[in-house]
Design a protein around this motif. Structure first.
Motif, short mmCIF file in Angstrom:
data_model
loop_
_atom_site.label_atom_id
_atom_site.label_comp_id
_atom_site.label_asym_id
_atom_site.label_seq_id
_atom_site.Cartn_x
_atom_site.Cartn_y
_atom_site.Cartn_z
N ALA A 275 0.84 -1.21 0.00
CA ALA A 275 0.00 0.00 0.00
C ALA A 275 0.87 1.25 0.00
N ASP A 276 1.89 1.28 0.84
CA ASP A 276 2.79 2.44 0.88
C ASP A 276 3.45 2.67 -0.47
N GLU A 277 3.95 1.62 -1.07
CA GLU A 277 4.64 1.75 -2.36
C GLU A 277 3.69 2.21 -3.47
N LEU A 278 2.43 1.79 -3.39
CA LEU A 278 1.45 2.17 -4.40
C LEU A 278 0.77 3.51 -4.08
N GLY A 279 1.09 4.07 -2.91
CA GLY A 279 0.56 5.38 -2.54
C GLY A 279 -0.89 5.39 -2.09
N VAL A 280 -1.32 4.27 -1.50
CA VAL A 280 -2.69 4.16 -1.00
C VAL A 280 -2.65 3.58 0.42
N THR A 281 -3.80 3.27 0.95
CA THR A 281 -3.88 2.68 2.28
C THR A 281 -4.29 1.21 2.18
N ILE A 282 -4.04 0.49 3.25
CA ILE A 282 -4.50 -0.91 3.33
C ILE A 282 -6.02 -0.94 3.21
N GLU A 283 -6.68 0.03 3.86
CA GLU A 283 -8.14 0.07 3.82
C GLU A 283 -8.66 0.14 2.39
N TYR A 284 -7.99 0.94 1.56
CA TYR A 284 -8.40 1.05 0.16
C TYR A 284 -8.22 -0.30 -0.55
N LEU A 285 -7.08 -0.93 -0.34
CA LEU A 285 -6.83 -2.20 -1.01
C LEU A 285 -7.83 -3.27 -0.60
N LEU A 286 -8.21 -3.28 0.66
CA LEU A 286 -9.11 -4.32 1.16
C LEU A 286 -10.60 -3.99 1.00
N ASP A 287 -10.92 -2.76 0.62
CA ASP A 287 -12.31 -2.32 0.49
C ASP A 287 -12.96 -2.92 -0.76
N ALA A 288 -13.71 -3.96 -0.57
CA ALA A 288 -14.37 -4.64 -1.69
C ALA A 288 -15.61 -3.89 -2.18
N ASP A 289 -16.17 -3.02 -1.34
CA ASP A 289 -17.41 -2.32 -1.67
C ASP A 289 -17.19 -1.01 -2.42
#
Length: 107
Positions: A54-68
């Motif tokens: 997530a850090d390397e892609l410039g986002v948060t874990i929450e964004y990556l895991l947010d299926a909705d």
């Protein structure tokens, strides 16, 4: 069958023109681990590795895991920026605040 997590990692990786090898190198992962996250159902990410991705892609874990889709990429990028800002030394923070003030004066 890909998952929302896999689709997001793959999409962000490609947007940033990163190969599987390069993202793996930058995050201390293996190429096969990144491939599995992008393609395996269900993916089995470790919190530590997912945080690095997530850090390397410039986002948060929450964004990556947010299926909705309730966490937008823009919100995640802002949150990631703020995390980086919080770790900066006071002098760097002051410079960034000055830049923001300059931009704000243009309105």
């Amino acid at each position: 069958m890909a998952t929302a997590l896999g689709d997001k990692i793959r999409g962000l990786r490609k947007e940033r023109e990163l190969t599987l090898d390069k993202l793996a190198e930058l995050t201390g992962s293996s190429k096969s681990y990144i491939w599995e996250l992008e393609n395996k159902t269900p993916p089995r990410p470790s919190a530590e590795k997912l945080s690095r991705i997530a850090d390397e892609l410039g986002v948060t874990i929450e964004y990556l895991l947010d299926a909705d889709g309730t966490v937008t990429e823009e919100d995640a990028a802002d949150a990631a920026f703020y995390r980086k800002y919080r770790r900066m030394d006071p002098g760097t923070k002051a410079k960034l605040r000055s830049l923001v003030d300059i931009w704000d004066d243009d309105d």
